[in-house]
Design a protein around this motif. Structure first.
Motif, PDB file in Angstrom:
ATOM      1  N   THR A   1       0.828  -1.206   0.000  1.00 13.70           N
ATOM      2  CA  THR A   1       0.000   0.000   0.000  1.00 13.70           C
ATOM      3  C   THR A   1       0.862   1.257   0.000  1.00 13.70           C
ATOM      4  OG1 THR A   1      -1.748  -1.180   1.195  1.00 13.70           O
ATOM      5  CG2 THR A   1      -1.820   1.223   1.232  1.00 13.70           C
TER       6      THR A   1
ATOM      7  N   GLY B   1       2.449   1.662  -3.335  1.00 17.43           N
ATOM      8  CA  GLY B   1       1.447   2.127  -4.296  1.00 17.43           C
ATOM      9  C   GLY B   1       1.124   3.602  -4.131  1.00 17.43           C
ATOM     10  N   ILE B   2       1.035   4.066  -2.879  1.00 14.61           N
ATOM     11  CA  ILE B   2       0.763   5.487  -2.632  1.00 14.61           C
ATOM     12  C   ILE B   2       1.925   6.337  -3.144  1.00 14.61           C
ATOM     13  CG2 ILE B   2       0.526   7.206  -0.808  1.00 14.61           C
ATOM     14  CD1 ILE B   2      -1.042   5.144   0.788  1.00 14.61           C
TER      15      ILE B   2
ATOM     16  N   THR C   1       3.981   5.581  -5.509  1.00 11.59           N
ATOM     17  CA  THR C   1       4.026   5.525  -6.973  1.00 11.59           C
ATOM     18  C   THR C   1       2.948   6.397  -7.605  1.00 11.59           C
ATOM     19  OG1 THR C   1       4.906   3.267  -6.850  1.00 11.59           O
ATOM     20  CG2 THR C   1       3.977   3.977  -8.958  1.00 11.59           C
ATOM     21  N   ARG C   2       1.733   6.275  -7.071  1.00 13.50           N
ATOM     22  CA  ARG C   2       0.601   6.947  -7.696  1.00 13.50           C
ATOM     23  C   ARG C   2       0.447   8.396  -7.268  1.00 13.50           C
ATOM     24  NH1 ARG C   2      -4.058   2.237  -7.059  1.00 13.50           N
ATOM     25  NH2 ARG C   2      -2.938   0.585  -8.189  1.00 13.50           N
ATOM     26  N   TYR C   3       0.737   8.655  -5.997  1.00 13.27           N
ATOM     27  CA  TYR C   3       0.421   9.981  -5.466  1.00 13.27           C
ATOM     28  C   TYR C   3       1.651  10.751  -5.004  1.00 13.27           C
ATOM     29  CZ  TYR C   3      -4.096   7.664  -5.335  1.00 13.27           C
ATOM     30  OH  TYR C   3      -5.219   6.964  -5.678  1.00 13.27           O
TER      31      TYR C   3
ATOM     32  N   THR D   1       3.772  12.517  -6.731  1.00 13.86           N
ATOM     33  CA  THR D   1       3.807  13.854  -7.346  1.00 13.86           C
ATOM     34  C   THR D   1       2.824  14.794  -6.666  1.00 13.86           C
ATOM     35  OG1 THR D   1       4.419  12.850  -9.466  1.00 13.86           O
ATOM     36  CG2 THR D   1       3.565  15.103  -9.513  1.00 13.86           C
ATOM     37  N   GLN D   2       1.622  14.304  -6.350  1.00 13.50           N
ATOM     38  CA  GLN D   2       0.633  15.151  -5.676  1.00 13.50           C
ATOM     39  C   GLN D   2       1.089  15.533  -4.270  1.00 13.50           C
ATOM     40  OE1 GLN D   2       0.074  12.590  -7.527  1.00 13.50           O
ATOM     41  NE2 GLN D   2      -1.923  12.617  -8.558  1.00 13.50           N
TER      42      GLN D   2
END
Length: 407
Positions: free
Chosen positions: A342, A345-346, A348-350, A352-353
């Motif tokens: 998890t 994944g966070i 990797t996906r978020y 940049t945000q």
């Protein structure tokens, strides 16, 4: 620390003025004067350097001063980029998470509060928050829609169960352990009470089926009385005699039913058809919605009531969960793997945000805010730089004076 550094600088200025007065008296005052003079230079230089980081020295707009306020946007972008490249990298997050036992930490947190000085209040806050969350979730959901979804899910799962063999095995087990005997006795008593409540109906049936001669002679009344007395006597004998032949016939019928429920395709199909009819019956759906609504309202009331047993049940559940997380290594492995995946994944996906949030937050701060926060974090060490600059400058001054005196 700022007052200490400034006081040391003032002390060096005083030493410089005093030592100048005594230079002709003794050569040692020359060393003191050189120390004080160089210390003032070093202290003032470092004061300028430290001040220039956060503001304009003496309020003068000297170039390359007030570095942090003037470059806060670039600092924000640099901080965000540093965070992105060094912390929110999936490989870094995975490596860091690999050495963490998240499940054990959660288990310790759930179990330890019982022994702490304020463990009760900590646990109460957790269970109170969970109970309030449960109540709000139950209130926010559409009760009819949720009830239908639960009913559909239960019906789907119940529909997958082949209930006929299950009933047959239950009946076989009950007969083998004589657990059917109280049920049989209750059925016999129920038959007797039913017959007693419907005596007039039995008499009317016999009267209607008797011919005119029997009715004219009144024999139909005798016959109906005899029939009722015989039935009462039969039921009484069956009830008090465990070895009565009728009991044996009933048991034979139950044993055959148990066998047919497990092995007869026609019987099994009839039971399955009855189950499907029952599940599809609208009356059952209405009954379930009523049951579900009562359950929902009861859960909401219990969640909101601080004196209900729900809080204690949740506390016991949390403690049991904590013990399981502490003692079950396979469960720890699964939860830690899930937490690691998890987190990766966070990142990797978020990632940049997240860094954009950091950058935008710092950029929204005004110059005074960012200056104050950075200065409060590192300002004490910067004042040590001023103190060290004053002392080191003085030592350099003494050294130069000593070399000059020798030459």
């Amino acid at each position: 620390m700022r007052w200490t550094a400034t006081g040391l600088l003032v002390l060096m200025a005083g030493l410089f003025l005093v030592s100048r007065q005594f230079l002709p008296i003794h050569p040692g005052w020359g060393y003191a004067n050189a120390f004080a003079e160089a210390a003032m230079v070093g202290g003032l230089a470092d004061w300028f350097a430290v001040t220039a980081l956060f503001r304009h020295p003496l309020g003068l707009p000297i170039p390359h001063t007030a570095i942090i306020p003037e470059n806060k946007d670039r600092i924000a972008d640099t901080m965000a980029q540093f965070l992105r490249e060094n912390f929110l990298v999936p490989a870094v997050v995975a490596r860091r998470m690999y050495g963490m036992n998240v499940a054990l930490a959660v288990g310790d947190f759930l179990v330890t509060p019982n022994s702490g000085p304020d463990g009760g209040s900590e646990r109460s806050r957790i269970t109170g928050g969970a109970a309030e969350l449960l109540a709000e979730v139950l209130e926010s959901l559409d009760p009819d829609r949720l009830g239908n979804q639960v009913r559909t899910g239960l019906a789907k799962q119940f529909g997958k169960i082949d209930i006929s063999p299950l009933l047959g095995r239950m009946l076989d087990s009950a007969i083998a352990d004589d657990r059917h005997m109280p049920l049989m006795d209750g059925f016999i008593r129920w038959a007797g009470l039913t017959l007693e409540d419907n005596e007039e109906t039995v008499r009317e049936i016999i009267h209607a089926r008797a011919n005119a001669v029997l009715r004219w002679t009144g024999l139909d009344e005798r016959i109906s009385g005899s029939v009722l007395d015989g039935l009462y006597k039969l039921l009484a004998e069956v009830l008090v005699d465990p070895e009565h032949p009728l009991r044996g016939k009933i048991e034979e019928g139950l044993e055959k039913l148990a066998h047919d429920l497990q092995h007869d395709p026609k019987t099994r199909e009839r039971v399955e058809a009855m189950k499907r009819d029952l599940l599809e019956n609208p009356a059952v759906a209405e009954w379930w919605l009523g049951v579900w609504e009562r359950i929902r309202q009861s859960l909401i009331r219990r969640a909101r009531d601080p004196d209900s047993a729900l809080g204690e049940e949740m506390r016991r559940g949390l403690a049991e969960l904590g013990n399981a997380l502490r003692e079950d290594h396979r469960l720890q492995l699964q939860i830690n793997r899930f937490a690691r995946r998890t987190a990766v994944g966070i990142a990797t996906r978020y990632g940049t945000q997240i860094v954009r949030l950091v950058s935008e937050t710092v950029k929204r701060w005004d110059a005074v805010t960012i200056t104050g926060r950075i200065e409060s974090a590192v300002g004490r060490d910067l004042q040590f730089i001023r103190i060290n600059g004053t002392l080191v400058g003085g030592l350099v001054g003494v050294t130069i004076h000593a070399v000059d005196s020798v030459l």
